[in-house]
Design a protein around this motif. Structure first.
Motif, short mmCIF file in Angstrom:
data_model
loop_
_atom_site.label_atom_id
_atom_site.label_comp_id
_atom_site.label_asym_id
_atom_site.label_seq_id
_atom_site.Cartn_x
_atom_site.Cartn_y
_atom_site.Cartn_z
N ASP A 42 -0.99 -2.36 7.49
CA ASP A 42 -1.98 -2.61 6.43
C ASP A 42 -2.11 -1.47 5.43
OD1 ASP A 42 -2.58 -5.12 7.51
OD2 ASP A 42 -4.12 -4.29 8.83
N LYS A 43 -1.09 -0.63 5.31
CA LYS A 43 -1.10 0.47 4.36
C LYS A 43 -0.32 0.10 3.09
CE LYS A 43 -3.24 3.24 7.23
NZ LYS A 43 -4.67 3.60 7.01
N PHE A 44 -0.65 0.79 2.00
CA PHE A 44 0.12 0.68 0.77
C PHE A 44 1.16 1.80 0.80
CE2 PHE A 44 -0.09 1.47 -4.12
CZ PHE A 44 1.21 0.99 -4.25
N VAL A 45 2.44 1.41 0.88
CA VAL A 45 3.54 2.36 1.03
C VAL A 45 4.37 2.38 -0.25
CG1 VAL A 45 5.59 2.99 2.37
CG2 VAL A 45 3.62 1.95 3.52
N LEU A 46 4.69 3.58 -0.70
CA LEU A 46 5.60 3.78 -1.83
C LEU A 46 6.82 4.54 -1.33
CD1 LEU A 46 6.36 3.97 -4.90
CD2 LEU A 46 5.04 6.13 -4.93
N GLU A 47 8.00 3.93 -1.48
CA GLU A 47 9.23 4.66 -1.19
C GLU A 47 9.85 5.13 -2.49
OE1 GLU A 47 13.64 4.40 0.92
OE2 GLU A 47 12.32 2.66 1.03
N ILE A 48 10.11 6.42 -2.59
CA ILE A 48 10.74 6.99 -3.78
C ILE A 48 12.21 7.23 -3.45
CG2 ILE A 48 10.74 8.93 -5.37
CD1 ILE A 48 7.77 9.32 -4.71
N GLY A 49 13.08 6.60 -4.23
CA GLY A 49 14.51 6.65 -3.96
C GLY A 49 14.90 5.57 -2.97
N SER A 50 14.53 4.33 -3.25
CA SER A 50 14.69 3.23 -2.30
C SER A 50 16.10 2.64 -2.28
CB SER A 50 13.68 2.12 -2.58
OG SER A 50 13.69 1.76 -3.96
N GLY A 51 16.94 2.98 -3.26
CA GLY A 51 18.33 2.53 -3.24
C GLY A 51 18.47 1.01 -3.18
N ARG A 52 19.33 0.53 -2.28
CA ARG A 52 19.58 -0.90 -2.15
C ARG A 52 18.50 -1.62 -1.34
NH1 ARG A 52 24.33 1.64 -1.20
NH2 ARG A 52 24.26 1.21 1.03
N GLY A 53 17.54 -0.87 -0.81
CA GLY A 53 16.37 -1.50 -0.22
C GLY A 53 16.42 -1.83 1.25
#
Length: 234
Positions: A42-53
């Motif tokens: 239930d968190k808001f997550v930001l990935e920086i440099g997510s590439g192809r996912g």
């Protein structure tokens, strides 16, 4: 996705990987054992440099964040990731980790995997992470530096940011083991998919056994660390 990770016996016992990954199991391990450090439900997550996912998909499916945004500077990677991973709680957007297009104090968790070493201004990236994190939010980061001195500088930059360090681990040995484990398969893929004249260059990029990346990582010249840091609650 990344160079891969082989967990310690203790880690594997405490947090077994979720299901069987057909491809890139050891790369999925890197995300799993990083995400396992805190509760992401239930968190808001930001990935920086997510590439192809692929890492974003793994975390979103198995750790159940409320929302997951993957940010990457390459528009082609963002387009591909959105096409490959059409999940209701995941979205990929184009942008820079040095200029994050989100409001202050809105993100619960920032994830950064094998990406920060390529940034032009690492100190600015860290300030941006601090800015967008909520008080009590977390930065989960794994990455290498090309020398011990540069890793010490990176540690100093993180600690000088105002973030508090919860976990700081040298995981070079686990990454070396992953490279060695995957080496036969990786070499076969390079031989099958890459034109012969480019295979040596690509082998160096892929970090196969015997490459400069592998040799310096194994010798300790190129340290690889895992960090968990939190923004203080004022």
């Amino acid at each position: 996705m990344n160079y891969g990770y082989v967990p310690t016996a203790e880690e594997a016992a405490l947090s077994p990987v979720c299901g069987n990954i057909v491809n890139q199991q050891l790369s999925a391990n890197m995300y799993h054992y990083l995400a396992s450090k805190i509760v992401l439900t239930d968190k808001f997550v930001l990935e920086i440099g997510s590439g192809r996912g692929g890492g974003a998909r793994y975390i979103a499916e198995h750790f159940k964040p409320l929302n997951y945004i993957g940010l990457d500077i390459a528009g082609s990677a963002v387009e591909l990731a959105n096409r490959l991973h059409p999940l209701p709680n995941v979205k990929f957007i184009q942008g820079s980790g040095e200029h994050i297009s989100l409001y202050d104090g809105t993100v619960d968790v920032v994830v950064n995997v094998e990406s920060s070493h390529g940034y032009g201004d690492v100190a600015l990236f860290i300030r941006e992470v601090y800015r967008v994190l909520k008080p009590g939010g977390y930065l989960l980061l794994v990455d290498f530096r090309n020398s011990v001195d540069n890793m010490e500088l990176f540690k100093q930059q993180l600690l000088a940011s105002g973030l508090h360090c919860i976990c700081l681990e040298n995981i070079s040995a686990q990454v070396v083991e992953a490279i060695e484990t995957e080496d036969p398969v990786k070499r076969k893929q390079i031989e099958a998919w890459i034109p012969r004249r480019f295979q040596k260059i690509f082998s160096e990029f892929a970090g196969v056994v015997g490459s400069k990346f592998y040799n310096t990582l194994k010798s300790g010249e190129r340290p690889y660390y895992r960090f968990v840091l939190t923004k203080p609650v004022v």
